[in-house]
Design a protein around this motif. Structure first.
Motif, mmCIF file in Angstrom:
data_model
loop_
_atom_site.group_PDB
_atom_site.id
_atom_site.type_symbol
_atom_site.label_atom_id
_atom_site.label_comp_id
_atom_site.label_asym_id
_atom_site.label_seq_id
_atom_site.Cartn_x
_atom_site.Cartn_y
_atom_site.Cartn_z
ATOM 1 N N LYS A 56 0.839 -1.189 0.000
ATOM 2 C CA LYS A 56 0.000 0.000 0.000
ATOM 3 C C LYS A 56 0.872 1.236 0.000
ATOM 4 N N LYS A 57 0.475 2.208 -0.802
ATOM 5 C CA LYS A 57 1.192 3.471 -0.833
ATOM 6 C C LYS A 57 0.778 4.269 0.395
ATOM 7 N N LYS A 58 1.725 4.891 1.058
ATOM 8 C CA LYS A 58 1.465 5.627 2.295
ATOM 9 C C LYS A 58 1.514 7.134 2.025
ATOM 10 N N TYR A 59 0.722 7.871 2.775
ATOM 11 C CA TYR A 59 0.626 9.318 2.643
ATOM 12 C C TYR A 59 0.664 9.966 4.024
ATOM 13 N N TRP A 77 -1.294 12.762 10.210
ATOM 14 C CA TRP A 77 -1.420 11.302 10.344
ATOM 15 C C TRP A 77 -0.806 10.657 9.119
ATOM 16 N N TYR A 78 -0.004 9.619 9.330
ATOM 17 C CA TYR A 78 0.671 8.906 8.243
ATOM 18 C C TYR A 78 0.009 7.554 8.071
ATOM 19 N N GLY A 79 -0.467 7.253 6.859
ATOM 20 C CA GLY A 79 -1.112 5.971 6.623
ATOM 21 C C GLY A 79 -1.464 5.787 5.165
ATOM 22 N N ALA A 80 -2.214 4.724 4.885
ATOM 23 C CA ALA A 80 -2.582 4.375 3.521
ATOM 24 C C ALA A 80 -3.864 5.099 3.118
ATOM 25 N N ALA A 81 -4.121 5.103 1.806
ATOM 26 C CA ALA A 81 -5.310 5.762 1.284
ATOM 27 C C ALA A 81 -6.538 4.874 1.413
ATOM 28 N N VAL A 82 -6.362 3.643 1.848
ATOM 29 C CA VAL A 82 -7.474 2.716 2.057
ATOM 30 C C VAL A 82 -7.365 2.122 3.448
ATOM 31 N N GLY A 83 -8.466 1.569 3.944
ATOM 32 C CA GLY A 83 -8.446 0.935 5.251
ATOM 33 C C GLY A 83 -8.966 1.867 6.331
ATOM 34 N N ARG A 84 -8.769 1.440 7.563
ATOM 35 C CA ARG A 84 -9.286 2.205 8.705
ATOM 36 C C ARG A 84 -8.415 3.418 8.994
ATOM 37 N N ARG A 133 -10.746 11.481 1.844
ATOM 38 C CA ARG A 133 -9.443 11.248 2.466
ATOM 39 C C ARG A 133 -8.316 11.823 1.617
ATOM 40 N N MET A 134 -8.412 11.656 0.296
ATOM 41 C CA MET A 134 -7.342 12.098 -0.597
ATOM 42 C C MET A 134 -7.210 13.631 -0.618
ATOM 43 N N ASP A 135 -8.274 14.340 -0.206
ATOM 44 C CA ASP A 135 -8.214 15.802 -0.151
ATOM 45 C C ASP A 135 -7.315 16.290 0.980
ATOM 46 N N CYS A 136 -7.021 15.431 1.929
ATOM 47 C CA CYS A 136 -6.253 15.836 3.112
ATOM 48 C C CYS A 136 -4.785 15.468 3.023
ATOM 49 N N ILE A 137 -4.338 14.993 1.867
ATOM 50 C CA ILE A 137 -2.935 14.581 1.720
ATOM 51 C C ILE A 137 -2.036 15.806 1.715
ATOM 52 N N VAL A 138 -1.000 15.744 2.541
ATOM 53 C CA VAL A 138 -0.019 16.815 2.595
ATOM 54 C C VAL A 138 1.241 16.372 1.860
ATOM 55 N N VAL A 139 1.727 15.162 2.160
ATOM 56 C CA VAL A 139 2.933 14.620 1.553
ATOM 57 C C VAL A 139 2.660 13.188 1.134
ATOM 58 N N SER A 140 3.066 12.842 -0.085
ATOM 59 C CA SER A 140 2.930 11.445 -0.524
ATOM 60 C C SER A 140 4.300 10.911 -0.871
#
Length: 153
Positions: free
Chosen positions: A94-97, A111-118, A134-141
């Motif tokens: 899983k790609k982490k963001y 928060w650091y985590g995947a784009a899917v899951g809990r 969720r993808m709207d809140c990505i700061v760093v990928s």
């Protein structure tokens, strides 16, 4: 206590054996001993066969490794790039963001985590309250080569 443990506990000393077989005729004891020896021989033969199988297998592995080394092959050479095995393993990575959201108190949380899951409950509450995805809140990928990309929202 199972029957095996019971037998072992009774046969672990000569005194116990003497008392157990005190009334048994010597011919009957010889028959029992012969049967026990027969079972022991079978067990030894089975073990020896297993050891021999492992030895042959190890020899075959060594021959194959030697042949592969001589021909410059590795296990990776046996898998095609479009192999199902590789695509399966890619599905699980899983790609982490890094996500950013604001708590009801007004604190900004990363928060650091995947784009899917809990996700953490406060983050889920934030998404529900704001209607954002969720993808709207990505700061760093993180990209596939380990580089970080800043999101320019």
């Amino acid at each position: 206590m199972n029957i095996f443990e019971e037998v072992i506990s009774r046969l672990n000393s000569k005194a116990n054996i003497r008392s157990l077989f005190n009334d048994v005729h010597t011919d009957d004891m010889k028959k029992m001993i012969n049967r026990l020896n027969s079972v022991l021989d079978e067990k030894i033969k089975t073990k020896d066969l297993e050891i021999e199988k492992r030895k042959k297998k190890k020899e075959m592995i060594n021959k194959i490794q030697k042949t592969m080394k001589e021909n410059g092959l590795s296990l990776d050479d046996f898998y095609d790039e479009d192999s199902d095995l590789q695509s399966i393993s890619r599905k699980h990575s899983k790609k982490k963001y890094s996500f950013e959201y604001v708590t009801p108190v007004g604190d900004t949380v990363y928060w650091y985590g995947a784009a899917v899951g809990r996700v953490p409950k406060p983050f889920q509450h934030y998404l529900d309250k704001t209607g954002k995805k969720r993808m709207d809140c990505i700061v760093v990928s993180n990209t596939s080569d380990g580089e970080e990309k800043k999101n320019e929202n």
